[in-house]
Design a protein around this motif. Structure first.
Motif, PDB file in Angstrom:
ATOM      1  N   TYR A   1     -28.555 -32.358 -30.193  1.00 49.90           N
ATOM      2  CA  TYR A   1     -28.404 -31.686 -31.482  1.00 49.90           C
ATOM      3  C   TYR A   1     -27.075 -30.939 -31.492  1.00 49.90           C
ATOM      4  O   TYR A   1     -26.896 -29.938 -30.796  1.00 49.90           O
ATOM      5  N   TYR A   2     -26.144 -31.455 -32.298  1.00 44.55           N
ATOM      6  CA  TYR A   2     -24.801 -30.899 -32.392  1.00 44.55           C
ATOM      7  C   TYR A   2     -24.667 -30.041 -33.653  1.00 44.55           C
ATOM      8  O   TYR A   2     -25.056 -30.459 -34.746  1.00 44.55           O
ATOM      9  N   LEU A   3     -24.076 -28.833 -33.493  1.00 50.96           N
ATOM     10  CA  LEU A   3     -23.692 -28.048 -34.650  1.00 50.96           C
ATOM     11  C   LEU A   3     -22.408 -28.611 -35.242  1.00 50.96           C
ATOM     12  O   LEU A   3     -22.234 -28.648 -36.456  1.00 50.96           O
ATOM     13  N   ASN A   4     -21.507 -29.012 -34.352  1.00 52.51           N
ATOM     14  CA  ASN A   4     -20.281 -29.713 -34.736  1.00 52.51           C
ATOM     15  C   ASN A   4     -19.720 -30.364 -33.476  1.00 52.51           C
ATOM     16  O   ASN A   4     -20.422 -30.428 -32.456  1.00 52.51           O
ATOM     17  N   GLY A   5     -18.483 -30.800 -33.529  1.00 52.63           N
ATOM     18  CA  GLY A   5     -17.918 -31.516 -32.399  1.00 52.63           C
ATOM     19  C   GLY A   5     -17.700 -30.685 -31.159  1.00 52.63           C
ATOM     20  O   GLY A   5     -17.526 -31.228 -30.061  1.00 52.63           O
ATOM     21  N   THR A   6     -17.728 -29.342 -31.272  1.00 50.10           N
ATOM     22  CA  THR A   6     -17.470 -28.476 -30.127  1.00 50.10           C
ATOM     23  C   THR A   6     -18.656 -27.609 -29.723  1.00 50.10           C
ATOM     24  O   THR A   6     -18.646 -27.026 -28.637  1.00 50.10           O
ATOM     25  N   HIS A   7     -19.672 -27.484 -30.588  1.00 42.88           N
ATOM     26  CA  HIS A   7     -20.830 -26.639 -30.290  1.00 42.88           C
ATOM     27  C   HIS A   7     -22.127 -27.418 -30.485  1.00 42.88           C
ATOM     28  O   HIS A   7     -22.206 -28.312 -31.336  1.00 42.88           O
ATOM     29  N   MET A   8     -23.143 -27.049 -29.729  1.00 42.53           N
ATOM     30  CA  MET A   8     -24.416 -27.756 -29.768  1.00 42.53           C
ATOM     31  C   MET A   8     -25.530 -26.812 -29.331  1.00 42.53           C
ATOM     32  O   MET A   8     -25.282 -25.716 -28.804  1.00 42.53           O
ATOM     33  N   LEU A   9     -26.762 -27.222 -29.558  1.00 42.92           N
ATOM     34  CA  LEU A   9     -27.902 -26.539 -28.953  1.00 42.92           C
ATOM     35  C   LEU A   9     -28.060 -27.087 -27.545  1.00 42.92           C
ATOM     36  O   LEU A   9     -28.078 -28.307 -27.343  1.00 42.92           O
ATOM     37  N   ARG A  10     -28.146 -26.194 -26.560  1.00 46.14           N
ATOM     38  CA  ARG A  10     -28.133 -26.615 -25.157  1.00 46.14           C
ATOM     39  C   ARG A  10     -29.218 -27.653 -24.888  1.00 46.14           C
ATOM     40  O   ARG A  10     -30.347 -27.548 -25.383  1.00 46.14           O
ATOM     41  N   ALA A  11     -28.860 -28.641 -24.089  1.00 41.47           N
ATOM     42  CA  ALA A  11     -29.815 -29.674 -23.694  1.00 41.47           C
ATOM     43  C   ALA A  11     -30.509 -29.316 -22.390  1.00 41.47           C
ATOM     44  O   ALA A  11     -31.482 -29.967 -22.005  1.00 41.47           O
ATOM     45  N   HIS A  12     -30.018 -28.283 -21.706  1.00 36.37           N
ATOM     46  CA  HIS A  12     -30.626 -27.807 -20.462  1.00 36.37           C
ATOM     47  C   HIS A  12     -30.107 -26.405 -20.178  1.00 36.37           C
ATOM     48  O   HIS A  12     -29.028 -26.010 -20.622  1.00 36.37           O
ATOM     49  N   THR A  13     -30.877 -25.637 -19.437  1.00 32.03           N
ATOM     50  CA  THR A  13     -30.442 -24.291 -19.071  1.00 32.03           C
ATOM     51  C   THR A  13     -29.293 -24.326 -18.072  1.00 32.03           C
ATOM     52  O   THR A  13     -28.631 -23.305 -17.855  1.00 32.03           O
ATOM     53  N   SER A  14     -29.025 -25.484 -17.486  1.00 34.00           N
ATOM     54  CA  SER A  14     -27.883 -25.624 -16.575  1.00 34.00           C
ATOM     55  C   SER A  14     -26.560 -25.341 -17.281  1.00 34.00           C
ATOM     56  O   SER A  14     -25.541 -25.113 -16.605  1.00 34.00           O
ATOM     57  N   ALA A  15     -26.570 -25.357 -18.609  1.00 35.92           N
ATOM     58  CA  ALA A  15     -25.346 -25.075 -19.364  1.00 35.92           C
ATOM     59  C   ALA A  15     -24.792 -23.688 -19.070  1.00 35.92           C
ATOM     60  O   ALA A  15     -23.620 -23.410 -19.339  1.00 35.92           O
ATOM     61  N   HIS A  16     -25.606 -22.796 -18.505  1.00 32.54           N
ATOM     62  CA  HIS A  16     -25.160 -21.426 -18.216  1.00 32.54           C
ATOM     63  C   HIS A  16     -24.782 -21.236 -16.750  1.00 32.54           C
ATOM     64  O   HIS A  16     -24.354 -20.143 -16.357  1.00 32.54           O
ATOM     65  N   GLN A  17     -24.939 -22.269 -15.943  1.00 31.23           N
ATOM     66  CA  GLN A  17     -24.686 -22.147 -14.508  1.00 31.23           C
ATOM     67  C   GLN A  17     -23.277 -21.654 -14.206  1.00 31.23           C
ATOM     68  O   GLN A  17     -23.078 -20.680 -13.479  1.00 31.23           O
ATOM     69  N   TRP A  18     -22.304 -22.349 -14.762  1.00 32.19           N
ATOM     70  CA  TRP A  18     -20.904 -22.075 -14.419  1.00 32.19           C
ATOM     71  C   TRP A  18     -20.521 -20.649 -14.797  1.00 32.19           C
ATOM     72  O   TRP A  18     -19.878 -19.939 -14.010  1.00 32.19           O
ATOM     73  N   ASP A  19     -20.916 -20.214 -15.990  1.00 34.88           N
ATOM     74  CA  ASP A  19     -20.551 -18.866 -16.446  1.00 34.88           C
ATOM     75  C   ASP A  19     -21.150 -17.789 -15.555  1.00 34.88           C
ATOM     76  O   ASP A  19     -20.493 -16.783 -15.246  1.00 34.88           O
ATOM     77  N   LEU A  20     -22.401 -17.967 -15.156  1.00 31.34           N
ATOM     78  CA  LEU A  20     -23.049 -16.958 -14.312  1.00 31.34           C
ATOM     79  C   LEU A  20     -22.456 -16.947 -12.901  1.00 31.34           C
ATOM     80  O   LEU A  20     -22.292 -15.882 -12.301  1.00 31.34           O
ATOM     81  N   LEU A  21     -22.108 -18.112 -12.376  1.00 31.59           N
ATOM     82  CA  LEU A  21     -21.442 -18.168 -11.079  1.00 31.59           C
ATOM     83  C   LEU A  21     -20.064 -17.511 -11.163  1.00 31.59           C
ATOM     84  O   LEU A  21     -19.652 -16.774 -10.264  1.00 31.59           O
ATOM     85  N   ARG A  22     -19.373 -17.775 -12.252  1.00 28.99           N
ATOM     86  CA  ARG A  22     -18.034 -17.223 -12.449  1.00 28.99           C
ATOM     87  C   ARG A  22     -18.067 -15.694 -12.520  1.00 28.99           C
ATOM     88  O   ARG A  22     -17.110 -15.022 -12.104  1.00 28.99           O
ATOM     89  N   SER A  23     -19.190 -15.159 -13.015  1.00 28.30           N
ATOM     90  CA  SER A  23     -19.316 -13.700 -13.120  1.00 28.30           C
ATOM     91  C   SER A  23     -19.585 -13.036 -11.778  1.00 28.30           C
ATOM     92  O   SER A  23     -19.625 -11.810 -11.692  1.00 28.30           O
ATOM     93  N   GLY A  24     -19.778 -13.834 -10.717  1.00 29.24           N
ATOM     94  CA  GLY A  24     -19.977 -13.285  -9.376  1.00 29.24           C
ATOM     95  C   GLY A  24     -21.399 -13.315  -8.873  1.00 29.24           C
ATOM     96  O   GLY A  24     -21.678 -12.875  -7.749  1.00 29.24           O
ATOM     97  N   LEU A  25     -22.337 -13.843  -9.657  1.00 33.29           N
ATOM     98  CA  LEU A  25     -23.732 -13.913  -9.227  1.00 33.29           C
ATOM     99  C   LEU A  25     -23.914 -15.028  -8.203  1.00 33.29           C
ATOM    100  O   LEU A  25     -23.282 -16.084  -8.297  1.00 33.29           O
ATOM    101  N   ASP A  26     -24.806 -14.805  -7.248  1.00 35.75           N
ATOM    102  CA  ASP A  26     -25.083 -15.859  -6.270  1.00 35.75           C
ATOM    103  C   ASP A  26     -26.572 -16.169  -6.141  1.00 35.75           C
ATOM    104  O   ASP A  26     -26.965 -16.986  -5.304  1.00 35.75           O
ATOM    105  N   ALA A  27     -27.419 -15.529  -6.963  1.00 33.06           N
ATOM    106  CA  ALA A  27     -28.858 -15.840  -6.974  1.00 33.06           C
ATOM    107  C   ALA A  27     -29.411 -15.416  -8.327  1.00 33.06           C
ATOM    108  O   ALA A  27     -29.419 -14.228  -8.646  1.00 33.06           O
TER     109      ALA A  27
END
Length: 508
Positions: A144-170
């Motif tokens: 489900y795409y809002l447009n060519g650059t935004h969508m409703l997440r297809a999995h919660t893994s979509a937040h993995q990179w951002d949370l790791l980047r913020s310094g979290l490790d668990a």
């Protein structure tokens, strides 16, 4: 027959309209006495228009394909509604991780994020997880795409990179995810996932291991079925052991002791090696989660080059259906007090067995239509059915196909006719009223391209009989007479449930 169909439409005064304007509050409304325009049931996204969702504006383009049905679910957050069965599962998992894994200062090792926005960028959903640009999971027909650059997440893994980047490790991430899918008791376009991630430093991974000081996390070698090219075999096996031990403890906490577990090798773009866990429950092997050793390229890009880790993801609905014996995924969206009160327990680990709400049988209707010549997927039809019929529709199966013999001689003629069987009303969560509403279901096809009128449903007892197969009607289908009613392309006119609407398939 055409006049009769149109007369029925003209005298129908109650229509079901789902309004996308109220989704930011997580509710939908019904409008009585007004005809919904065809575009209200079409996928959102007329180029140039703007979609307001969760307090933000998103310009629409050719990629936009959100349906009112799906929009009405955004913001409901069933996993955060106290005493909802999905909330119970989430709280049980949280309790387990809080008690089993404690940090140096006596605080929980895992932090929990259960209120992140479901709107993500395509980079977050795909690129950050190393999913190739040509990977089939990116298809518009599956997301489900809002447009060519935004969508409703297809999995919660979509937040993995951002949370790791913020310094979290668990951490654990819980949220609603969206995928276009078939219609049956196990699938719904919105469901809920719980994601877990843990990273290890060299010291954390090898502490307590004999001669652990001499072991290394990384090496330069070749990739195999057992490890990544940058990981040592010792590091990979220890991560894999910790991951499987962690998840075995979790499912034992949820299901009880004596549970048989098996691991199946599988593939995910963002882990290697990857596994699925299956549990033996009531004599069947059921897949309950996916997991694996995190791809080091993902970890490195998030700024944790000196660490390795694992990740897992599980579906809350799957666990709740197994643990509480809930037979149909639609029930999780029910606001029926008879359903909700069954889960108001004094203690989250209390055993609950769902009690069916209805003794009335389901009703079956068959419908047929010619497929558009291009830009059509089966998920377009599923979205149409869900938008009109709502949760009255339990299951939709493709039961027949017919290709017109003259399709090769003209590009204008629709090439293929499909016949679908819709099961709805009654069921475990329905009522006598729901069954009556579904019995009102009718489907007619009005084709402007010199094709026959096809009332391909099985009418309820006492309704007008289906006419014999008429001129030029495809073999194997009951048909009407030749007609050229209407203008502007193929129209599927459906009276489903308590509502009536005039729909254009090409709008989807």
């Amino acid at each position: 027959m055409v006049r009769l169909a149109l007369r029925r439409v003209a005298h129908m005064h109650v229509y079901l309209v789902r309004k996308a304007s109220s989704v930011s509050k997580g509710h939908h409304q019904q409008s009585v006495g007004s005809r919904p325009a065809a575009s209200e049931f079409a996928a959102q996204g007329a180029p140039g228009s703007v979609l307001e969702l969760l307090g933000k504006s998103y310009p629409q383009d050719s990629y936009s394909n959100l349906s009112p049905k799906v929009l009405s679910r955004v913001g409901r957050n069933l996993h955060n509604q106290q005493h909802h069965p999905l909330w119970l599962i989430k709280e049980r998992v949280k309790e387990h991780f809080y008690q089993q894994y404690v940090g140096r200062f006596g605080t929980p090792l895992f932090s929990v994020y259960d209120n992140l926005s479901p709107v993500v960028t395509t980079w977050q959903n795909f690129d950050s997880l190393l999913i190739p640009a040509d990977h089939p999971s990116r298809k518009k027909g599956d997301n489900y795409y809002l447009n060519g650059t935004h969508m409703l997440r297809a999995h919660t893994s979509a937040h993995q990179w951002d949370l790791l980047r913020s310094g979290l490790d668990a951490f654990l991430v819980v949220g609603d995810v969206y995928r276009r899918d078939q219609i049956d008791s196990q699938h719904y376009p919105v469901f809920h996932q719980l994601e877990g991630v843990r990273l290890f430093s060299k010291h954390e991974l090898f502490t307590g291991i004999k001669d652990g000081e001499s072991l290394q996390l990384f090496e330069q070698s070749s990739r195999s079925a057992y490890k990544q090219e940058t990981h040592t075999m010792e590091a990979t096996k220890l991560i894999e052991f910790d991951l499987k031990q962690t998840l075995a403890k979790l499912v034992t906490h949820l299901f009880g002791d004596g549970l048989d577990i098996r691991w199946v090798d599988c593939y995910f773009p963002f882990t290697h090696p990857s596994f699925e866990m299956e549990v033996s429950f009531h004599g069947e092997w059921l897949e309950v989660l996916g997991c694996g050793v995190m791809e080091q390229r993902l970890v490195n890009s998030a700024g944790a080059q000196d660490r390795v880790g694992w990740a897992f993801g599980l579906g809350l609905e799957r666990l709740a259906m197994i643990l509480y014996d809930i037979p149909d995924i639609r029930l999780f969206w029910s606001e029926d007090e008879r359903f909700l009160k069954q889960f108001r327990v004094s203690e989250i680990n209390q055993k609950v067995k769902f009690q069916p709400l209805s003794k009335y049988p389901a009703v079956i209707n068959d419908i047929s239509f010619w497929l558009p010549s291009e830009n059509y997927t089966e998920n377009d039809f599923y979205d149409l059915v869900r938008t009109i019929g709502g949760d009255l529709v339990e299951k939709v199966d493709l039961i027949d196909k017919f290709e017109h013999p003259k399709s090769a001689s003209t590009e204008k003629r629709q090439k293929e006719l499909t016949r679908w069987r819709c099961l709805g009303g009654g069921g475990s969560g329905g009522s006598k009223r729901h069954t009556r509403e579904y019995r009102k279901s009718w489907a007619y096809q009005l084709d402007t391209q010199d094709q026959p009128l096809l009332p391909h449903h099985l009418p309820p007892h006492g309704a007008d009989p289906v006419p014999e197969r008429g001129w030029a009607c495809p073999p194997g289908c009951a048909g009407g007479r030749r007609t050229a009613a209407g203008r502007g392309g193929q129209i599927l006119m459906a009276l489903l449930g308590p509502g009536c609407s005039l729909l254009r398939l090409q709008d989807f």
